[in-house]
Motif scaffolding. Sequence first.
Motif, mmCIF file in Angstrom:
data_model
loop_
_atom_site.group_PDB
_atom_site.id
_atom_site.type_symbol
_atom_site.label_atom_id
_atom_site.label_comp_id
_atom_site.label_asym_id
_atom_site.label_seq_id
_atom_site.Cartn_x
_atom_site.Cartn_y
_atom_site.Cartn_z
ATOM 1 N N HIS A 60 -1.183 15.771 -4.692
ATOM 2 C CA HIS A 60 0.012 15.092 -4.185
ATOM 3 C C HIS A 60 -0.288 13.619 -3.881
ATOM 4 N N LEU A 61 -1.506 13.337 -3.406
ATOM 5 C CA LEU A 61 -1.875 11.929 -3.136
ATOM 6 C C LEU A 61 -2.002 11.140 -4.434
ATOM 7 N N MET A 62 -2.560 11.792 -5.464
ATOM 8 C CA MET A 62 -2.750 11.088 -6.741
ATOM 9 C C MET A 62 -1.411 10.718 -7.359
ATOM 10 N N SER A 63 -0.397 11.534 -7.106
ATOM 11 C CA SER A 63 0.918 11.247 -7.689
ATOM 12 C C SER A 63 1.492 9.938 -7.134
ATOM 13 N N LEU A 64 1.000 9.500 -5.957
ATOM 14 C CA LEU A 64 1.502 8.249 -5.360
ATOM 15 C C LEU A 64 1.095 7.028 -6.167
ATOM 16 N N LYS A 65 -0.079 7.119 -6.766
ATOM 17 C CA LYS A 65 -0.631 5.965 -7.481
ATOM 18 C C LYS A 65 0.250 5.555 -8.661
ATOM 19 N N HIS A 66 0.941 6.546 -9.225
ATOM 20 C CA HIS A 66 1.771 6.247 -10.405
ATOM 21 C C HIS A 66 3.137 5.698 -10.018
ATOM 22 N N ASP A 67 3.468 5.766 -8.736
ATOM 23 C CA ASP A 67 4.810 5.298 -8.308
ATOM 24 C C ASP A 67 4.896 3.772 -8.278
ATOM 25 N N GLY A 119 0.834 -1.190 0.000
ATOM 26 C CA GLY A 119 0.000 0.000 0.000
ATOM 27 C C GLY A 119 0.864 1.233 0.000
ATOM 28 N N ASN A 120 0.244 2.376 -0.302
ATOM 29 C CA ASN A 120 0.970 3.632 -0.304
ATOM 30 C C ASN A 120 0.456 4.498 0.829
ATOM 31 N N ILE A 121 1.269 4.681 1.841
ATOM 32 C CA ILE A 121 0.845 5.462 2.999
ATOM 33 C C ILE A 121 1.370 6.890 2.904
ATOM 34 N N ALA A 122 0.460 7.845 3.070
ATOM 35 C CA ALA A 122 0.847 9.251 3.230
ATOM 36 C C ALA A 122 0.521 9.638 4.660
ATOM 37 N N ILE A 123 1.424 10.396 5.266
ATOM 38 C CA ILE A 123 1.199 10.883 6.625
ATOM 39 C C ILE A 123 0.888 12.367 6.524
ATOM 40 N N ILE A 124 -0.127 12.816 7.270
ATOM 41 C CA ILE A 124 -0.431 14.245 7.288
ATOM 42 C C ILE A 124 -0.409 14.736 8.733
ATOM 43 N N GLY A 125 0.338 15.808 8.961
ATOM 44 C CA GLY A 125 0.471 16.316 10.324
ATOM 45 C C GLY A 125 0.434 17.835 10.341
ATOM 46 N N GLY A 126 0.381 18.372 11.527
ATOM 47 C CA GLY A 126 0.316 19.815 11.724
ATOM 48 C C GLY A 126 -0.161 20.044 13.145
ATOM 49 N N VAL A 127 0.079 21.227 13.685
ATOM 50 C CA VAL A 127 -0.284 21.464 15.091
ATOM 51 C C VAL A 127 -1.799 21.357 15.279
#
Length: 200
Positions: A193-200, A5-13
């Motif tokens: 940016h998430l869609m770009s993961l699918k092509h990797d 799977g392709n995991i993206a992490i999103i963070g911020g205060v």
Amino acid sequence: MDEDGNIAIIGGVPGVGKTTVINKALELAKKENFEITTIVYGSVMMEIAKEDFNIDHRDQLRILPTESQKEIQRRAAFRIGERARGKVVLVDTHYTIKTGEGTFLQGIPQWVSDSLNPKLLVIIETYPKEIIQRREGDSSRKRDEDTADILFEHQLINKTVASTICQKTGALLSVIKNGHGKAAEAGKVLLLHLMSLKHD
Ligand code: ATP
Ligand code: MG
């Protein structure tokens, strides 16, 4: 796509608008028929805390002894890694958590990034004074009353931490501004940016 799977992490205060921006990206993703699974790291930690640590509200998590928080965090990373198999997964979390004593606990220490193996790290940020206003205006959550100086420092620390994780894992770094009234625009960038993961 990676078999794991392709995991993206999103963070911020807290209160910067992560959940709001994610929801905007999900609305757009639906229109594009692009499937994203979101996992709130704190919710998976809560599942574990409820099972084994006698906790029943997420704002109680950060006042547990640090060692208990780390144990829950480690088990949550493993659970999320399992659930992410074969999917594009967005993990809503914090790069660092300010403790009651004013130290910063790592949200993604190495044992967490090893389990998650992220491909993309996203930081949501905005001006400290906007964060203060958002926290004041959101009665649904109990958030700390931080000064603009502390928020500036916390965001700087988060960016440093996220860059370091990217350097170690090779994940892409995405810094997205969530300006006042601009959550939809921020959501659009997030989806791109998430869609770009699918092509990797
Ligand atoms: P937490 O880390 O505590 O879960 P969060 O980063 O997910 O917080 P949200 O719950 O998405 O933050 O947003 C906090 C508040 O800020 C909400 O009331 C939300 O409506 C508001 N908000 C979010 N983004 C914006 C924006 N771009 N402009 C104005 N208000 C916003
Ligand atoms: Mg949130």
